[in-house]
Scaffold this motif. Structure first.
Motif, mmCIF file in Angstrom:
data_model
loop_
_atom_site.group_PDB
_atom_site.id
_atom_site.type_symbol
_atom_site.label_atom_id
_atom_site.label_comp_id
_atom_site.label_asym_id
_atom_site.label_seq_id
_atom_site.Cartn_x
_atom_site.Cartn_y
_atom_site.Cartn_z
ATOM 1 N N UNK A 247 0.830 -1.209 0.000
ATOM 2 C CA UNK A 247 0.000 0.000 0.000
ATOM 3 C C UNK A 247 0.868 1.264 0.000
ATOM 4 N N UNK A 248 2.036 1.160 0.603
ATOM 5 C CA UNK A 248 2.988 2.268 0.582
ATOM 6 C C UNK A 248 3.665 2.338 -0.783
ATOM 7 N N UNK A 249 4.112 1.187 -1.275
ATOM 8 C CA UNK A 249 4.890 1.149 -2.508
ATOM 9 C C UNK A 249 4.072 1.554 -3.732
ATOM 10 N N UNK A 250 2.774 1.367 -3.693
ATOM 11 C CA UNK A 250 1.991 1.767 -4.857
ATOM 12 C C UNK A 250 1.809 3.285 -4.910
ATOM 13 N N UNK A 251 2.258 3.964 -3.867
ATOM 14 C CA UNK A 251 2.187 5.429 -3.834
ATOM 15 C C UNK A 251 3.560 6.082 -3.760
ATOM 16 N N UNK A 252 4.504 5.408 -3.079
ATOM 17 C CA UNK A 252 5.860 5.946 -2.955
ATOM 18 C C UNK A 252 6.874 4.815 -3.080
ATOM 19 N N UNK A 253 7.876 4.964 -3.924
ATOM 20 C CA UNK A 253 8.894 3.905 -4.074
ATOM 21 C C UNK A 253 9.782 3.817 -2.837
ATOM 22 N N UNK A 254 10.324 2.658 -2.629
ATOM 23 C CA UNK A 254 11.211 2.448 -1.486
ATOM 24 C C UNK A 254 12.653 2.745 -1.873
ATOM 25 N N UNK A 255 13.424 3.169 -0.897
ATOM 26 C CA UNK A 255 14.862 3.327 -1.071
ATOM 27 C C UNK A 255 15.493 1.967 -0.774
ATOM 28 N N UNK A 256 16.006 1.317 -1.787
ATOM 29 C CA UNK A 256 16.499 -0.056 -1.639
ATOM 30 C C UNK A 256 17.983 -0.127 -1.277
ATOM 31 N N UNK A 257 18.569 1.004 -0.925
ATOM 32 C CA UNK A 257 20.011 1.045 -0.634
ATOM 33 C C UNK A 257 20.407 0.021 0.425
ATOM 34 N N UNK A 258 19.606 -0.064 1.493
ATOM 35 C CA UNK A 258 19.941 -0.963 2.593
ATOM 36 C C UNK A 258 19.202 -2.294 2.532
ATOM 37 N N UNK A 259 18.531 -2.551 1.412
ATOM 38 C CA UNK A 259 17.847 -3.832 1.247
ATOM 39 C C UNK A 259 18.865 -4.918 0.900
ATOM 40 N N UNK A 260 18.626 -6.135 1.364
ATOM 41 C CA UNK A 260 19.477 -7.244 0.930
ATOM 42 C C UNK A 260 18.989 -7.698 -0.447
ATOM 43 N N UNK A 261 19.683 -8.644 -1.025
ATOM 44 C CA UNK A 261 19.375 -9.060 -2.400
ATOM 45 C C UNK A 261 17.969 -9.633 -2.516
ATOM 46 N N UNK A 262 17.533 -10.363 -1.499
ATOM 47 C CA UNK A 262 16.194 -10.961 -1.539
ATOM 48 C C UNK A 262 15.118 -9.886 -1.475
ATOM 49 N N UNK A 263 15.340 -8.896 -0.631
ATOM 50 C CA UNK A 263 14.369 -7.806 -0.523
ATOM 51 C C UNK A 263 14.305 -6.998 -1.819
#
Length: 488
Positions: A247-263
């Motif tokens: 519900x958040x992502x369909x309105x605002x993209x996430x900053x994936x800098x600190x995401x691991x590869x799976x995320x």
């Protein structure tokens, strides 16, 4: 023991109460007979078959909490018919409502005409009859919550071993029915704070109330690990967390800098899904659980990808369970990164949805079908998968008004509570009544906030709210309408 004898006298020897109790029980029998004449079959919903499958296979864990499947198995021991289950659900509601009614009218006075009105709202109300006619956990959860609240009232008034043990047993059953009961011990603790007993006893009961849930969580986690290879208490919660995060992502993209590869991979599936507008089946402002169940959702697409990995040969349920912790981590990462967006795009719309509820399973009888799945027909020995639903429109019509009554009842209770506080009417009432009212109000608000923050609101999740508001809303209305009124 003495106080229990007094209540016994109030219930069984006072003529009016004895008559009301008899009327309540006879009404329950009459209502059930009428129900079976009009609706020889209960209403099934998609969730019903998950519960039935777990009951038929005697599974120790399932996609949803296992307690309702255990109830199904218990009543199935009496007969292969569905009647014992439906009768058990309905009479649980009747008995719980009577328990709360007589507890309140024993401790707090009401004029005779108002007492009869509350009685009628709890006993003659077809809501409890019709919701008991669904093969869903809602009816039992409502009944057990009502009985649990009544136990808390007794704990505040004059705690005893029976009341304390009763609330612990009910708490355990409620938690195994729905995991949102995780917050219920908080209100047990509040009731204990108000009760007059040794501080060590209060502390011990509060610890026990939390403790039994954490012990159960650990046991469920062990069982899940043993059967699926994944140690998790509730894989469904992880799927729900990821669904909420979308519900958040369909309105605002996430900053994936600190995401691991799976995320990052999961986020990629979500982005691709959202780009394809044809696959976005819900309005951008709508709160939904479809991301958990829709076969085209990014969570289901990633499940298929996950299951296709060369070293992965597990069953669907094992794969689904394995992704629970993965999705929980992903969802938490998105929400923690953008908490205000989560409030804006999920919590706030979901809170509004609470007051204007989606009827969901109650929108139609048996999902609008004239048949059931083979699983239900086999489990309950139906002659065929076809069922008699000739009075389905009556079933729907009787439940439909609650889409409009629910916001009215909630709004009325909130306004009455505020007026009770603002006008200072609480000063004229006993400490006991104010403590009970505070506990019920705290429970009401706590449940509203918790559920609105974690899962899409639908009407059937809040049946017990109606029971509480009908009772205590009447008390508040009476006290506000009569300046000299005293219920103590």
């Amino acid at each position: 023991m003495k106080q229990q004898q007094y209540f016994y006298h109030f219930l069984f020897r006072e003529k009016v109460n004895k008559q009301l109790l008899t009327i309540g029980l006879l009404t329950g029998v009459g209502y059930l007979l009428l129900l079976r004449v009009l609706f020889p079959f209960p209403s099934f919903y998609a969730d019903s078959y998950t519960y039935l499958d777990a009951a038929a296979e005697q599974q120790p864990i399932s996609f949803r909490p296992i307690q309702y499947s255990e109830f199904i198995s218990f009543f199935h021991n009496f007969s292969t018919s569905d009647l014992p289950l439906i009768a058990g659900q309905y009479f649980s509601a009747v008995l719980a409502n009577l328990f709360l009614f007589f507890t309140c009218t024993y401790l707090f006075k009401l004029p005779g005409f108002l007492k009869k009105i509350v009685f009628a709202l709890l006993v003659f109300n077809p809501l409890y009859l019709l919701t008991a006619n669904f093969v869903l956990s809602d009816s039992f959860f409502c009944s057990l919550t009502t009985a649990w609240i009544a136990c808390l009232i007794w704990i505040i008034y004059k705690p005893g071993i029976a009341n304390i043990l009763g609330q612990l047993i009910l708490l355990l059953l409620l938690f195994k029915l729905r995991y949102n009961a995780l917050i219920f011990p908080c209100f047990t603790t509040l009731a204990l704070i108000f009760s007059k007993q040794n501080v060590w006893i209060k502390t011990g009961v509060a610890i026990a109330s939390f403790g039994i849930l954490f012990i159960l969580m650990d046991k469920i986690s062990d069982t899940t690990q043993k059967l699926t290879g994944t140690r998790t208490f509730s894989a469904f919660s992880g799927w729900q967390m990821a669904s909420n995060a979308i519900h958040v992502l369909r309105n605002q993209p996430a900053d994936t800098t600190n995401f691991d590869s799976e995320q990052r991979t999961i986020n990629h599936f979500v982005i691709n899904y959202l780009i394809d507008k044809d696959s976005l089946k819900v309005k951008e402002e709508e709160v939904t659980a479809s991301y958990i169940w829709d076969r085209q959702s990014p969570l289901k697409q990633y499940l298929n990808y996950y299951a296709s990995l060369d070293n992965y040969t597990d069953t669907y349920f094992e794969t689904w369970t394995a992704l629970g912790p993965v999705y929980n981590t992903f969802g938490a990462a998105v929400i923690q990164q953008q908490p205000l967006a989560y409030i804006r795009y999920f919590v706030w719309p979901n809170t509004k949805r609470y007051f204007f509820p989606v009827m969901e399973a109650y929108e139609q009888f048996n999902e609008g079908r004239d048949s059931v799945d083979k699983l239900a027909a086999r489990f309950y020995n139906y002659q065929s998968t076809n069922i008699d639903n000739r009075h389905a429109s009556l079933h729907i019509a009787a439940l439909a008004p609650w889409k409009y009554l629910f916001p009215v009842v909630n709004t009325a209770f909130i306004l009455l509570s505020l007026l009770y506080l603002i006008t200072g009417r609480y000063r004229r009432q006993s400490r006991l009544f104010n403590q009970v009212l505070l506990t019920v109000t705290a429970f009401y608000l706590g449940n509203l906030c918790f559920v609105s923050a974690v899962a899409p609101n639908v009407f059937r999740y809040h049946l017990f709210v109606i029971t509480l508001l009908l009772v205590f809303g009447t008390y508040l209305g009476y006290l506000l309408a009569n300046k000299k009124a005293d219920v103590s």
